[in-house]
Design a protein around this motif. Sequence first.
Motif, PDB file in Angstrom:
ATOM      1  N   LYS A  49      34.392  51.982  40.150  1.00 21.67           N
ATOM      2  CA  LYS A  49      35.701  51.589  39.617  1.00 21.67           C
ATOM      3  C   LYS A  49      36.181  50.349  40.365  1.00 21.67           C
ATOM      4  O   LYS A  49      36.251  50.327  41.586  1.00 21.67           O
ATOM      5  N   LEU A  50      36.517  49.289  39.585  1.00 24.12           N
ATOM      6  CA  LEU A  50      36.984  48.041  40.186  1.00 24.12           C
ATOM      7  C   LEU A  50      38.498  47.888  40.099  1.00 24.12           C
ATOM      8  O   LEU A  50      39.118  47.292  40.973  1.00 24.12           O
ATOM      9  N   ASP A  51      39.086  48.359  39.021  1.00 24.89           N
ATOM     10  CA  ASP A  51      40.547  48.360  38.839  1.00 24.89           C
ATOM     11  C   ASP A  51      40.858  49.466  37.834  1.00 24.89           C
ATOM     12  O   ASP A  51      39.958  50.210  37.454  1.00 24.89           O
ATOM     13  N   PRO A  52      42.078  49.619  37.378  1.00 24.91           N
ATOM     14  CA  PRO A  52      42.399  50.754  36.504  1.00 24.91           C
ATOM     15  C   PRO A  52      41.553  50.856  35.232  1.00 24.91           C
ATOM     16  O   PRO A  52      41.376  51.942  34.699  1.00 24.91           O
ATOM     17  N   LYS A  93      37.744  38.351  34.317  1.00 24.68           N
ATOM     18  CA  LYS A  93      37.678  39.415  35.332  1.00 24.68           C
ATOM     19  C   LYS A  93      38.409  40.690  34.926  1.00 24.68           C
ATOM     20  O   LYS A  93      37.963  41.777  35.196  1.00 24.68           O
ATOM     21  N   ALA A  94      39.567  40.594  34.256  1.00 29.44           N
ATOM     22  CA  ALA A  94      40.308  41.782  33.831  1.00 29.44           C
ATOM     23  C   ALA A  94      39.790  42.219  32.462  1.00 29.44           C
ATOM     24  O   ALA A  94      40.154  41.653  31.447  1.00 29.44           O
ATOM     25  N   SER A 111      34.839  47.917  30.333  1.00 25.02           N
ATOM     26  CA  SER A 111      35.820  48.982  30.169  1.00 25.02           C
ATOM     27  C   SER A 111      35.434  49.781  28.932  1.00 25.02           C
ATOM     28  O   SER A 111      34.803  49.257  28.014  1.00 25.02           O
TER      29      SER A 111
END
Length: 130
Positions: A49-52, A93-94, A111
């Motif tokens: 996991k890198l972010d939410p 990135k996001a 994601s």
Amino acid sequence: MPSLKLSQVAGIFLALIAVYFPVALYLQYSFVPKPDPPKVTQLTGPFRKLDPTAYQAPMPTLDGFGDFESLPTRSTVTLFENGRPLGPAHSPKAVVNGGYSHHRGTGIIFSASDNSDPNTNGRTYSVTWR
């Protein structure tokens, strides 16, 4: 056995040339090679996991195909969730809502289509590339 005169040899040679070049040109422009079928592999977790919403799947075997700074859309990788393609590819990135990117040295950052955790959502993830 009668021998051929120089003019006869020259005529045969010119006739062969007159046939060879049109056939060679036809074959050059009519040959359509079969494309290589895409390669496929299953992504296996656990995914980091890198972010939410973003998760990382290391793919060292695909590093040679990945995007990098001067070629940000180089990768031919397509990511699938339960057999359905996700996207957009080459996401920044996001990544959210099924977006993904494949960068040299980082693997695939992606994601799930609904931003759920791919480690627990019960879906399978696979990639194809050319």
